[in-house]
Design an enzyme around this catalytic site. Structure first.
Site, short mmCIF file in Angstrom:
data_model
loop_
_atom_site.label_atom_id
_atom_site.label_comp_id
_atom_site.label_asym_id
_atom_site.label_seq_id
_atom_site.Cartn_x
_atom_site.Cartn_y
_atom_site.Cartn_z
N MET A 1 1.28 -5.96 -2.87
CA MET A 1 -0.04 -6.60 -2.83
C MET A 1 -1.12 -5.54 -2.68
O MET A 1 -2.24 -5.83 -2.24
CB MET A 1 -0.11 -7.60 -1.68
CG MET A 1 0.87 -8.77 -1.88
SD MET A 1 0.29 -10.31 -1.20
CE MET A 1 0.13 -9.87 0.51
N HIS A 50 0.78 2.11 1.25
CA HIS A 50 1.00 3.10 2.31
C HIS A 50 2.36 3.76 2.07
O HIS A 50 3.01 3.50 1.03
CB HIS A 50 0.91 2.44 3.69
CG HIS A 50 1.75 1.19 3.82
ND1 HIS A 50 3.13 1.23 3.80
CD2 HIS A 50 1.41 -0.11 3.93
CE1 HIS A 50 3.59 0.01 3.93
NE2 HIS A 50 2.57 -0.83 3.99
N GLU A 51 2.79 4.58 3.04
CA GLU A 51 4.03 5.34 2.82
C GLU A 51 5.27 4.46 2.67
O GLU A 51 6.26 4.88 2.08
CB GLU A 51 4.23 6.34 3.96
CG GLU A 51 3.32 7.54 3.83
CD GLU A 51 3.21 8.32 5.12
OE1 GLU A 51 4.24 8.56 5.76
OE2 GLU A 51 2.07 8.65 5.50
N GLY A 52 5.21 3.24 3.22
CA GLY A 52 6.33 2.30 3.00
C GLY A 52 6.46 2.00 1.51
O GLY A 52 7.56 2.07 0.93
N HIS A 53 5.32 1.69 0.86
CA HIS A 53 5.35 1.44 -0.58
C HIS A 53 5.77 2.70 -1.34
O HIS A 53 6.52 2.63 -2.31
CB HIS A 53 3.97 1.00 -1.08
CG HIS A 53 3.47 -0.26 -0.47
ND1 HIS A 53 2.42 -0.29 0.42
CD2 HIS A 53 3.86 -1.54 -0.62
CE1 HIS A 53 2.18 -1.53 0.80
NE2 HIS A 53 3.05 -2.32 0.18
N GLN A 57 11.92 -12.25 3.67
CA GLN A 57 11.53 -12.23 2.25
C GLN A 57 12.66 -11.65 1.41
O GLN A 57 13.03 -12.19 0.37
CB GLN A 57 10.26 -11.41 2.10
CG GLN A 57 9.91 -11.04 0.67
CD GLN A 57 8.56 -10.37 0.55
OE1 GLN A 57 7.53 -11.02 0.68
NE2 GLN A 57 8.53 -9.07 0.28
#
Ligand code: PAF
Length: 281
Positions: free
Chosen positions: A30, A34-37, A152
């Site tokens: 979305m 950030h670093e997770g993405h 999810q």
């Protein structure tokens, strides 16, 4: 790296890639990356010939009193992060492009009735609707999701089986800040004081991890975790639960693999965190 805002453009590019025999990885997001993405995009880049990142604040997964309008957006910054991490295409459609005159939505059974599904009753219907549309538009070989959104991930894995999508779902580990807070686009809502208070989530995860063991009662784990969160004046627990890792239903005793998940309000911001526990047989 290319960007596209229409389904037609994405389909044309995917068609060319498939003609060349390239495999395709999809990272649905979305935005406000950030670093997770970044870790998802990097992994997709390692495993697939071409990587598509979707950047779309999906209106159908927000309830009427949730943060759809306030949700942070920065497309230029997102594009830079995508490029740096090896994306080939960023798909950034408008709500009208995705949902023009939409009358069909995914319906999820019991998996969406616990944990976040209690406070956010239409959330997973919206997630599964948009993710299945993205699957049909991009037709990826693999799709990448973060384990922070563990419910999810479980729901999408089941949707792929139930709806016969020929797509491998890859779950990627939670990425944390140096002090333990799980990375989230919503962390940006926190005031400096709330940011400190938000550490109670990762501290509760650590406490849960050190408390849990095979055949222990779920309530013993939950109580230890809740005592950490309750000690933080700015925190209000939505839920702390121990559920079966496959069907997301609460268990009284930890005798099979479980997900230990929580949602906590820090001020007005609702944050989630979790860990999984594998039971050796
Ligand atoms: O995890 C998210 O960011 C969203 O729920 C997703 C999967 C991109 C669907 O809008």
């Amino acid at each position: 790296m290319k960007t596209a805002s229409t389904i037609k453009e994405v389909r044309a590019l995917v068609k060319e890639w498939k003609k060349e025999g390239f495999t395709i990885g999809l990272v649905p997001t979305m935005g406000f990356l950030h670093e997770g993405h970044a870790s998802l995009i990097k992994r997709a880049h390692e495993e697939c010939d071409r990587v598509v990142v979707s950047d779309f604040v999906n209106p159908t997964q927000f309830g009427p009193n949730e943060d759809l309008e306030a949700y942070p957006r920065d497309f230029d910054r997102d594009c830079r992060l995508c490029k740096e991490n090896g994306a080939d295409l960023v798909f950034h459609p408008s709500p009208d492009e995705m949902y023009h005159d939409q009358h069909t939505y995914m319906n999820i059974d019991t998996l969406s009735e616990t944990l976040c599904g209690v406070t956010r009753p239409i959330h997973f219907r919206g997630v599964c609707t948009v993710v299945s549309k993205l699957f049909n538009i991009v037709t990826p070989d693999k799709a990448y999701f973060g384990e922070k959104d563990a419910q999810q991930l479980a729901i999408i894995r089941k949707m792929v089986i139930d709806m016969n999508f020929d797509i491998e779902i890859i779950g990627c580990p939670i990425v944390r800040e140096a002090d333990g807070l799980a990375k989230s686009s919503r962390n940006t809502y926190l005031t400096p004081e709330e940011r400190k208070a938000a550490l109670c989530l990762s501290q509760a995860v650590s406490k849960g991890k050190s408390t849990i063991c095979k055949n222990c009662s779920s309530s013993s784990v939950i109580n230890e975790m809740k005592s950490i969160i309750d000690a933080e004046p700015l925190a209000k627990i939505d839920y702390v639960s121990v559920v079966d890792a496959n069907n997301m239903q609460p268990v009284e005793k930890v005798s099979n693999d479980v997900l230990v998940a929580m949602a906590v309000y820090i001020g007005k911001t609702r944050l989630i965190d979790n860990f999984s526990f594998h039971v050796e047989k």
